[in-house]
Design a protein around this motif. Structure first.
Motif: not given
Lengths: 210, 324, 302
Positions: B188, B191-192, B251, B254-255, B259-261, B264
């Motif tokens: 997460w 990615y972010n 993953p 969630l991408v 989703y936020d942390m 996730s």
């Protein structure tokens, strides 16, 4: 151990003797999930065929370059590259069908069949046998997906490749996702049964004419 | 160091990290609307309920003075069917004609009301599902409703490979959940903070798989050195995890859902729990199947598939379970 | 140590090569992907441009997009406003309206932006509105025009289904009668709720006027045989029934309620509620936009 492999030997090995789904029982996720019609099965099967052949060739070419101790990570990177390539190409040119199998195309990266072929075969053989091994395995996978898809689509929606065979749904149950498990279980048993009969028949023939 | 001490230390470390992360990511508390409304929640399919700080004065019955709209559609007010109070007038239920979806945020606006001697011309309150409720929903959904094995049909190779014995099933379930949760948090962040700002979305698959592989290798090395006892128990499963479809599916999901942390982590935890549950159920059945008289061609995997199909049918019953 | 360096270099080179390949492929396919996505959407919309669905569309039809944003103050909303990205004759503008439909601001979008690309559009709108605002993209509409005449309008929206979101395309005639419903994406159970994508369900919405739609209910009754024949339009050529016979069947059931899919009442109810909601919101919003444009003398291209 670079053995003698013929094209025919590699192909039949992939389709029958070591069929990834019915015999090796590897990478069955898509075989259950996206096979309620043939079209999805064919698309995914072709994607796997492409990835298998491309990674087999790449690994076979690079087999003297890749360091022994990092071979697994290197294989994963190679597979991931080819998967991303086919994923982007499919998304760009066949968006309609791609939507239904999108998640599974990306998941080809972690399909055990591909990495196991690299580890077992491609890293020890020259380009040409590796290519045909990839084709054999890919076609075997495609064959299995089409079989399952055919059975489920015909029984579930009464169609084959979208064309109507009977004007109603014979066994609605077969289009439900869980039916994928049943279809594979039954086909697997059939595969084993046919193989046993075949072996027995061969045995008998040998005995009659020694 | 004993296994227990190691566990305790790890748990403490994870908790401390979680607290730091929570402090860091916690959003500023939204200004509570003029202090009159203290809480809001979803009552049923058509009703929102609000809790007030003071009892609402008797004269106010809400007729024509309550507006409800979806937060994203302030120009389309919903049709308010009725406004009712609990006997102490500290809680009111606003029923609307339309179907209320707990996944959305709704704004309730009260006008010209007075409570506890205080007159308020207009007050807004945004009703949305609480953080905890969202997390519980995600965990339940990932483990039961969208169980990765029985309804999403992922991770089957490992599933059929390690569900032969209950002991292996438990080992695999635990190792998988740990690896999944740790790597999901890491993925997460990568990615972010790296992929998205740099527009490198097309490297997703490569990076995610790489991270999982590195994590597995890392745990393998650390566990071997730090706790050989635990390693002997779980080490074999670690290697297998890299070829489990779920480690990549989580993953990607969630991408896709942005989703936020915490969401996730909840997804990863739920998927792990669901996988462990599926393994355990299957192992229990397969242990008994060994003693059963099964027709020749069905022995081994084919019958396992049929059993999995029965489980999948049963899990279909969870679909659409209302978690509102 | 040298061994280690060699390994690291080896791995690094492989990663670099693969990243380069991916970058190249991405640059090659990204444009094609976007173009194909748009063509696909336009194909779907073209079906409903004429009053009889599926009839060949007239030449020279253009599609104009309207995008809607929720605009809030930077520190949380006190009163939020709605921003519409509209094609005006002088170039694209952002029309900022209060929830009640009064004009707050007209801000032209300057510079060359591809407004169909979400990220680029977000930037363009933020730039046009200036100041500290929080933007949330909500939904998009499209209007088919030919020679300044509106031929049809389209709503792209989503609604909560039985399992997850159902994304759909609703086509409306200029007098806001439903021309058709397409299900774009859904994850309902195949064979049960998944049937919302089948003609026998979605075509039940065809021809519902705005008033009829508001009163529309979902009933748990078996779908009559002749109505089913009428709804499954793609099978008409295969039927040995005359065109006027089909027309008669359709007429008999024209005012029926929506027949729920067997075993998927909730999916059917939610989709019906979603269509109602989307159409209601669209009509209200178009009225607001048209009223403001007429009052302020903004020449729109639809």
């Amino acid at each position: 151990m670079e053995g003698n492999y013929t094209v025919l030997n590699r192909l039949t090995n992939g389709i029958f003797k070591e069929n990834p789904i019915f015999k090796l029982a590897l990478s069955m996720c898509p075989a259950v999930a996206v096979t309620n019609n043939i079209r999805n099965g064919v698309l995914l099967g072709l994607a796997v065929l492409f990835v298998q052949v491309a990674s087999n060739c790449t690994v076979s070419l690079l087999r003297r370059v890749i360091h022994e101790r990092i071979r697994i990570p290197a294989y994963i990177i190679i597979i991931a590259t080819w998967v991303s390539v086919i994923d982007m190409v499919l998304a760009a040119y066949v968006p309609a069908v791609y939507k239904e199998v999108a998640l599974y195309v990306k998941l080809i990266v972690v399909f055990a069949i591909i990495i196991s072929r690299l580890e077992v075969f491609a890293c020890r053989n020259k380009l040409w046998p590796s290519f045909w091994d990839g084709v054999g395995m890919g076609v075997g996978f495609l064959f299995a997906l089409v079989m399952v898809g055919f059975v489920r689509e015909l029984l579930g929606s009464g169609t084959v490749w979208g064309y109507e065979i009977v004007p109603f749904r014979p066994f609605f149950f077969w289009s439900l996702p869980p039916a994928g498990f049943f279809a594979i279980g039954l086909l697997m048993a059939l595969f084993i049964w046919v193989e046993k009969k075949f072996e027995a028949w061969q045995q008998k023939r040998k005995e009659v004419r020694p | 160091m004993t296994a227990r001490a190691f566990f305790r230390r790890t748990v403490l470390l994870v908790l401390a990290a979680a607290c730091c992360a929570a402090l860091w990511t916690a959003p500023a508390t939204p200004a509570v609307a003029a202090g009159l409304i203290t809480d809001g929640s979803f009552h049923d399919d058509h009703t929102l309920s609000l809790t007030l700080a003071d009892a609402m004065d008797a004269g106010w019955d809400g007729a024509g003075k309550v507006t409800v709209f979806e937060r994203t559609s302030p120009d389309i007010p919903l049709t308010v069917r009725s406004v009712t109070f609990t006997p102490d007038r500290r809680e009111l239920h606003v029923a609307v004609e339309e179907l209320v979806n707990p996944g959305e945020a709704y704004v309730v606006r009260l006008r010209d009301c007075s409570a506890g001697g205080r007159a308020v011309a207009e007050v807004d309150y945004t009703v949305r599902r609480g953080m905890l409720a969202i997390l519980v929903t995600i965990i339940l959904s990932a483990s039961l409703i969208h169980n990765f094995v029985f309804t999403r049909y992922l991770g089957l190779c490992i599933f059929f490979g390690t569900s032969g014995r209950k002991e292996t099933a438990v080992g695999m379930g635990i190792s998988f959940t740990v690896v999944m949760t740790l790597s999901a948090g890491f993925i997460w962040a990568v990615y972010n903070f790296v992929l998205k700002p740099l527009h490198l979305d097309f490297l997703q698959v490569l990076v995610f798989v790489g991270i999982v592989a590195i994590f597995v290798q890392f745990l393998d090395t650390v566990l071997r050195k730090v706790n050989p006892f635990l390693f002997k128990k779980l080490g074999v499963y670690l290697v297998l995890i890299t070829t489990n479809c779920i480690v990549l599916a989580v993953p990607l999901i969630l991408v896709n859902n942005a989703y936020d942390m915490w969401e996730s982590l909840a997804l990863a935890l739920g998927s792990g729990a669901g996988f462990a549950l599926a393994l355990f159920l299957m192992a229990s059945v397969r242990e008994r199947l060994e003693l059963a008289d099964i027709p020749g061609p069905f022995r081994g995997l084919p019958i396992a598939f049929v059993v999995a199909g029965l489980f999948a049918l049963a899990f279909l019953g969870f679909s659409g379970l209302n978690l509102g | 140590m040298r061994e280690f360096l060699k390994i690291a270099l080896n791995l690094f080179l492989i990663s670099l090569a693969s990243a380069a390949i991916l970058g190249l492929v991405f640059m090659q396919t990204e444009k094609a992907r976007k173009r194909n996505e748009r063509t696909r959407m336009e194909q779907a919309m073209l079906t409903y441009v004429t009053p009889t669905p599926g009839a060949p569309a007239p030449a020279g039809v253009a599609f104009r997009s309207i995008h809607r944003y929720l605009v809030e103050g930077a520190d949380g909303p006190v009163r939020s406003a709605i921003g519409y990205v509209l094609p005006a004759q002088t170039g694209p503008v952002v029309l900022l309206l209060t929830p009640e439909g009064a004009l707050e601001k007209v801000a032209p979008i300057t510079g060359d932006h591809d407004l169909e690309d979400e990220a680029e559009r977000d930037r363009a709108v933020a730039q046009a509105l200036g100041g500290k605002v929080r933007l949330t993209y909500t939904d998009s509409y499209a209007v088919a025009v030919k020679d300044g005449q509106r031929l049809a309008s389209f709503i792209r929206g989503r609604t909560q289904g039985f399992k997850t979101w159902v994304h759909m395309l609703v086509a409306l005639s200029p007098d806001n009668t439903v021309r058709g419903l397409d299900i774009l994406e859904q994850e309902e159970d195949p064979g049960l709720g998944g049937d919302i994508g089948y003609e026998y369900f979605r075509n039940q919405f065809m021809g519902r006027t705005l008033e009829a739609l508001e009163k529309l209910k979902v009933v748990k009754l078996p779908l009559p045989r002749d109505y089913r024949m009428c709804l499954e339009r793609s099978r008409w050529p295969k039927l040995d029934v005359g065109a006027d016979e089909i027309e008669r069947m359709c007429q008999t059931h024209r005012d029926d309620d929506i027949y729920a899919i067997t075993g998927a009442t909730i999916s059917s109810t939610r989709v019906t509620a979603g269509v109602k909601k989307l159409v209601h919101a669209f009509v209200t919003r178009m009225r607001a936009i048209d009223a403001v444009a007429a009052r302020e003398g903004i020449a729109l291209t639809f």
